[in-house]
Design an enzyme around this catalytic site. Structure first.
Site, mmCIF file in Angstrom:
data_model
loop_
_atom_site.group_PDB
_atom_site.id
_atom_site.type_symbol
_atom_site.label_atom_id
_atom_site.label_comp_id
_atom_site.label_asym_id
_atom_site.label_seq_id
_atom_site.Cartn_x
_atom_site.Cartn_y
_atom_site.Cartn_z
ATOM 1 N NE ARG A 1 -2.959 0.030 3.209
ATOM 2 C CZ ARG A 1 -3.661 0.353 4.184
ATOM 3 N NH1 ARG A 1 -4.322 1.356 4.758
ATOM 4 N NH2 ARG A 1 -3.631 -0.791 5.180
ATOM 5 C CE1 TYR A 2 0.116 4.395 4.053
ATOM 6 C CE2 TYR A 2 0.361 2.109 4.862
ATOM 7 C CZ TYR A 2 -0.420 3.305 4.878
ATOM 8 O OH TYR A 2 -1.330 3.438 5.646
ATOM 9 N NE ARG B 1 -4.854 -8.315 6.798
ATOM 10 C CZ ARG B 1 -3.893 -7.893 7.651
ATOM 11 N NH1 ARG B 1 -3.379 -8.653 8.723
ATOM 12 N NH2 ARG B 1 -3.489 -7.036 7.615
ATOM 13 C CE LYS C 1 -1.803 1.696 10.163
ATOM 14 N NZ LYS C 1 -1.401 1.226 8.984
ATOM 15 C CB CYS D 1 -9.998 -9.862 13.165
ATOM 16 S SG CYS D 1 -8.557 -9.864 11.871
ATOM 17 C CB CYS E 1 -4.989 -16.016 15.166
ATOM 18 S SG CYS E 1 -4.946 -14.794 13.807
ATOM 19 C CG ASP F 1 -5.747 1.650 7.919
ATOM 20 O OD1 ASP F 1 -5.415 2.367 6.719
ATOM 21 O OD2 ASP F 1 -4.980 0.507 8.309
ATOM 22 N NE ARG G 1 4.895 2.096 6.348
ATOM 23 C CZ ARG G 1 5.214 3.170 5.948
ATOM 24 N NH1 ARG G 1 6.337 3.828 5.936
ATOM 25 N NH2 ARG G 1 4.232 4.213 5.882
ATOM 26 C CB CYS H 1 -9.533 -10.495 17.590
ATOM 27 S SG CYS H 1 -8.069 -10.976 18.250
ATOM 28 C CG ASP I 1 -9.777 -0.926 9.855
ATOM 29 O OD1 ASP I 1 -9.585 0.195 10.066
ATOM 30 O OD2 ASP I 1 -8.944 -2.144 9.959
HETATM 31 S S1 SF4 Z 1 -6.743 -9.047 15.122
HETATM 32 FE FE1 SF4 Z 1 -7.252 -10.576 13.572
HETATM 33 S S2 SF4 Z 1 -5.090 -11.272 12.792
HETATM 34 FE FE2 SF4 Z 1 -4.687 -10.273 14.813
HETATM 35 S S3 SF4 Z 1 -4.654 -11.974 16.255
HETATM 36 FE FE3 SF4 Z 1 -6.964 -11.022 16.387
HETATM 37 S S4 SF4 Z 1 -7.673 -12.368 14.725
HETATM 38 FE FE4 SF4 Z 1 -5.623 -12.713 14.518
#
Ligand code: SF4
Length: 347
Positions: free
Chosen positions: A92-93, A114, A317, A112, A105, A310, A96, A109, A273
């Site tokens: 994206r940048y 993603r 960002k 998340c 994971c 973001d 980086r 979460c 997000d």
């Molecule tokens: S925020 Fe998303 S990528 Fe990061 S640890 Fe939690 S579930 Fe995994």
């Protein structure tokens, strides 16, 4: 004797019925959610959740609200798929790149960004994919910083991680590597002396972790971060502002100052997000601005993170300050780095 991190990872909770044995939750409803967005949490976390509505419970136990349709939400809010010149690499940048080296994971979460793919088949990353990503980096001399992310890169073995770090070290224009991981929060046993010692050999390497609430700063988590810092690995933290979990200035003051004392730099406070399935966690920009105003005076400047959005669509960002954000009734407009004003649905 304490179980190894690998055994703990293997014994994680992935079936809603297991959760129903511990909490007053409806396994059938949870299964509906988990079918779309996978469930996984470590037994380490399970022992620290008192009920689904506590700060850890809300972050890791699925909720039916994840299936709500909200027109403001996007499956891929940061446009990562379009910014991926090769699979699992986001450019994206100019300087980086984000190299997604792991598809899963230790714990998922619920908020998340993603969540469209972490833990799903779409996100399976082969070593061949990683090598293609490294070849891409080698072919782009403008890239001087690589962020290893996923998923959680620490789900990989030390040997594989070191292999990746070694290959990146051989690319002369890659000067800094960052590793993003929530292991200190969800499985601190993963931070072993051997891992820290190995990271110490690939400097400059930053460890980017993710504490959201003071309750996550357990004895084990503190020890994990202490080991990293003592091995010469700078640890920085990103926090996501989550409605009903940490949208409170007193609580965030405690979190950021505790991190600061532990030699962990509070780096970003993220506005959530606009990700599909996470609307119930989103605060208004106005709330985040008020919280930051309340933090700035009492909190040492070193402990104050930058509050950022973001921008949807992959525009990058921006810090949420008067220079970058303006109010338009119930909406807001944010100024991207190139000066473009981007509409944002919630003031
Ligand atoms: S925020 Fe998303 S990528 Fe990061 S640890 Fe939690 S579930 Fe995994």
């Amino acid at each position: 004797m304490m179980e190894s991190w690998l055994a703990q990872h293997k014994n994680s909770i992935t079936d809603p019925h297991q959760l129903a044995e511990h909490f007053a939750v409806h396994a059938g409803e949870l299964a509906q959610v988990a079918q779309r967005y996978p469930l996984r949490l470590t037994t380490y976390l399970l022992k620290r959740i008192t009920q689904p509505s506590d700060p850890l419970g809300q972050q890791f136990i699925p909720q039916l609200a994840e299936l709500n349709n909200d027109v403001a939400q996007l499956v891929d809010p940061l446009n990562e798929e379009l910014l991926s010149p090769v699979p699992h690499l986001v450019h994206r940048y100019p300087q980086r790149v984000l190299l997604l080296v792991a598809g899963s994971c230790f714990s998922y979460c619920r908020f998340c960004t993603r969540k469209r793919k972490v833990g799903c088949e779409d996100m399976a990353v082969s070593f061949g994919d990683i090598l293609k990503g490294i070849d891409y980096i080698a072919d782009h001399p403008e890239v001087n910083e690589v962020i290893l992310s996923g998923g959680d890169p620490l789900t990989m073995s030390d040997r594989l991680l070191e292999d990746i770090l070694k290959r990146l070290q051989r690319i002369a224009h890659v000067e800094v590597v960052r590793i993003g991981s929530r292991a200190p929060v969800v499985l601190p046993a993963r931070i072993t002396p051997a891992l820290c010692e190995m990271f110490g050999r690939y400097q400059p390497l930053y460890f980017l972790t993710h504490f959201n609430h003071p309750a996550e700063l357990t004895v084990e988590a503190i020890e994990a971060c202490r080991q990293l810092v003592n091995a010469g690995v700078p640890v920085v933290n990103q926090t996501v502002l989550l409605r009903g979990v940490n949208d409170d200035a007193t609580l965030l003051h405690k979190l950021f100052y505790s991190l600061h004392r532990l030699r962990i730099r509070p780096y970003y406070l993220h506005q959530m997000d606009l990700t599909c399935g996470t609307g119930h966690f989103r605060t208004r920009l106005e709330d985040g601005i008020t919280i930051m105003d309340q933090l700035r005076g009492p909190l040492s400047g070193l402990a104050v993170p930058t509050y950022i959005v973001d921008l949807p669509g992959g525009h990058g960002k921006v810090p949420v300050t008067p220079d970058y954000v303006q109010r338009l009734g119930a909406q807001a407009q944010l100024r991207a780095a190139d000066g473009t004003l981007i509409d944002y649905p919630q003031w």
